[in-house]
Scaffold this active site. Structure first.
Site, PDB file in Angstrom:
ATOM      1  N   VAL A  74      66.549  31.201  13.589  1.00  0.00           N
ATOM      2  CA  VAL A  74      65.718  31.039  12.327  1.00  0.00           C
ATOM      3  C   VAL A  74      64.477  32.055  11.861  1.00  0.00           C
ATOM      4  CG1 VAL A  74      63.588  29.646  12.592  1.00  0.00           C
ATOM      5  CG2 VAL A  74      66.188  28.393  13.218  1.00  0.00           C
ATOM      6  N   ALA A  75      64.549  32.983  12.965  1.00  0.00           N
ATOM      7  CA  ALA A  75      63.573  34.454  12.952  1.00  0.00           C
ATOM      8  C   ALA A  75      63.896  34.891  11.753  1.00  0.00           C
ATOM      9  CB  ALA A  75      63.707  34.748  14.618  1.00  0.00           C
TER      10      ALA A  75
ATOM     11  N   ILE B 242      65.156  33.985   8.924  1.00  0.00           N
ATOM     12  CA  ILE B 242      64.371  33.251   7.759  1.00  0.00           C
ATOM     13  C   ILE B 242      62.770  33.916   7.513  1.00  0.00           C
ATOM     14  CG2 ILE B 242      64.184  31.471   6.583  1.00  0.00           C
ATOM     15  CD1 ILE B 242      65.897  30.418   8.495  1.00  0.00           C
TER      16      ILE B 242
ATOM     17  N   GLU C 196      59.533  32.858   6.547  1.00  0.00           N
ATOM     18  CA  GLU C 196      58.879  32.031   5.803  1.00  0.00           C
ATOM     19  C   GLU C 196      57.556  31.508   4.918  1.00  0.00           C
ATOM     20  OE1 GLU C 196      59.726  32.688   8.892  1.00  0.00           O
ATOM     21  OE2 GLU C 196      60.379  31.552  10.463  1.00  0.00           O
TER      22      GLU C 196
ATOM     23  N   ASP D 292      56.824  38.371 -36.176  1.00  0.00           N
ATOM     24  CA  ASP D 292      56.085  38.424 -38.013  1.00  0.00           C
ATOM     25  C   ASP D 292      54.369  38.797 -37.833  1.00  0.00           C
ATOM     26  OD1 ASP D 292      55.934  35.812 -37.450  1.00  0.00           O
ATOM     27  OD2 ASP D 292      56.109  35.437 -39.583  1.00  0.00           O
TER      28      ASP D 292
END
Length: 379
Positions: A278-279, A281, A283, A325
């Site tokens: 998890v670390a 990722i 956040e 144009d």
């Protein structure tokens, strides 16, 4: 039906109409049958749908998975921190897109096109949404064509059809029927909804309204297209996939190393491996991206540019060349007199566009004849 392959009489007969137009009662019946002359919105965007769309990003999915894992392993602090970031990201995106949707809706409400029509043999002004097939509409220089129609009477009519064909030059119209099947750009005896009359005047019998018009068919195709991913969204998807794979691999490696050295119990090892996974990722990444895009949207809003979806800002920023144009695209397509040469002098004129505001540098009585000539030669 290909009305451009018919004569004006054949078209009027097919539509059960005449140069004197429809009666009020007949127009009411046809309005009930064909519906209003409007572009339908097939996808009504609800606020809840806008909010839920903020969770479509793959990086947000990774964070939600991380939240679930932290909850399972009783890491409540991490759970609430990640949850707060995900929620903040969604709220920021929602506020911006909801404001844009409301602004666009207001613009649609403001623009209520009026049409000149012949009803019961008399010229009347009605809302363009009330037009029906068989109505006789009157077109003149500067007016917007309110529905697709076959031209039945014309005087030097020219229209600007760039909205349909992409061609910036005006199209000269005629009454003659076209014998072969033709593309929109070659249907010179038709006037199309959403185009503008640049010269002359004409009468036309309405042949199609609403979603049956050429512009309506384009709108239908656009609404059916869910849209491609922007370059940033593609990159974020790749990053989310890599982060997901790396975090899983980190967890597996840590767990495998721990088991091989028998340093902790299996439960503790599993919790450690999950915590490290998890670390990995980041956040704060979705919130930082959303905040950056929101700032870009705000800067564009200050220049009166509406952005419906946040990633559109990044897509626009990725453009290195813009082909366009000039007339009517980069300019307002409004010719304005700024200087007058009269009596061997140059007279400055203030004001711009079609607003009847402005002043002459000198008393207009000094060049009244020139102004009179200008009025007589314009409609």
């Amino acid at each position: 039906m290909n009305y451009y392959q018919q004569t004006t009489k054949e078209t009027l007969d097919d539509l059960d109409s005449s140069p004197d137009g429809l009666t009020k009662q007949e127009a009411k019946k046809r309005l009930e049958k064909y519906g209003p002359n409007e572009i339908e919105e097939k996808k009504q965007i609800h606020p809840i749908k806008i909010f839920l769309s903020q969770f479509k990003s793959p990086i947000v999915w990774v964070l939600i998975v991380a939240m679930i894992i932290t909850l399972v392993v009783h890491e409540y602090t991490d759970f609430f921190v990640i949850g707060a970031i995900v929620l903040l990201n969604a709220i920021l995106g929602f506020i911006q897109e909801y404001k844009a949707e409301k602004a666009i809706k207001k613009l649609k409400d403001i623009v209520s096109l009026e049409a000149k029509v012949v009803r019961d043999g008399e010229e009347k002004e009605v809302k363009a949404s009330q037009l029906v097939p068989g109505d006789i509409i009157l077109l003149s220089t500067g007016s917007k064509v309110p529905a697709d129609g076959r031209i039945i009477d014309s005087s030097n009519l020219e229209t600007q059809e760039a909205a349909l064909t992409g061609e910036s030059t005006t199209v000269t119209k005629s009454l003659d029927k076209i014998n072969q099947e033709s593309q929109v750009a070659d249907r010179t005896n038709m006037a199309f909804s959403g185009t503008t009359v640049t010269k002359g005047k004409a009468k036309a019998v309405v042949t199609e309204t609403g979603m049956d018009t050429e512009i309506g068919q384009i709108a239908s195709m656009i609404q059916e297209n869910d849209g491609d991913m922007t370059p940033l969204q593609k990159k974020m998807k790749q990053v989310a996939t890599k982060i997901g794979v790396i975090s899983v691999l980190v967890g597996i490696v840590i767990f495998a190393v721990g088991v091989s050295f028998h340093q902790q119990g299996l439960t503790e090892l599993l919790l450690t491996a999950i915590a490290l996974a998890v670390a990995v990722i980041p956040e704060g990444l979705p919130a930082v991206i959303t905040l950056s895009l929101s700032l870009g949207v705000q800067r564009m809003a200050s220049k009166n540019a509406l952005v419906r979806k946040l990633p559109s800002v990044e897509t626009l920023g990725s453009a290195s060349v813009v082909c366009s144009d000039k007339t009517g695209t980069l300019t307002h397509n409004e010719m304005t007199v700024k200087k007058i040469y009269a009596n061997d002098e140059i007279i400055e004129v203030s004001g711009s566009g079609y607003k009847p505001e402005g002043e002459f540098e000198q008393d207009p009585e000094n060049f009244k004849q020139l102004l009179l000539a200008g009025v007589v030669n314009n409609n």
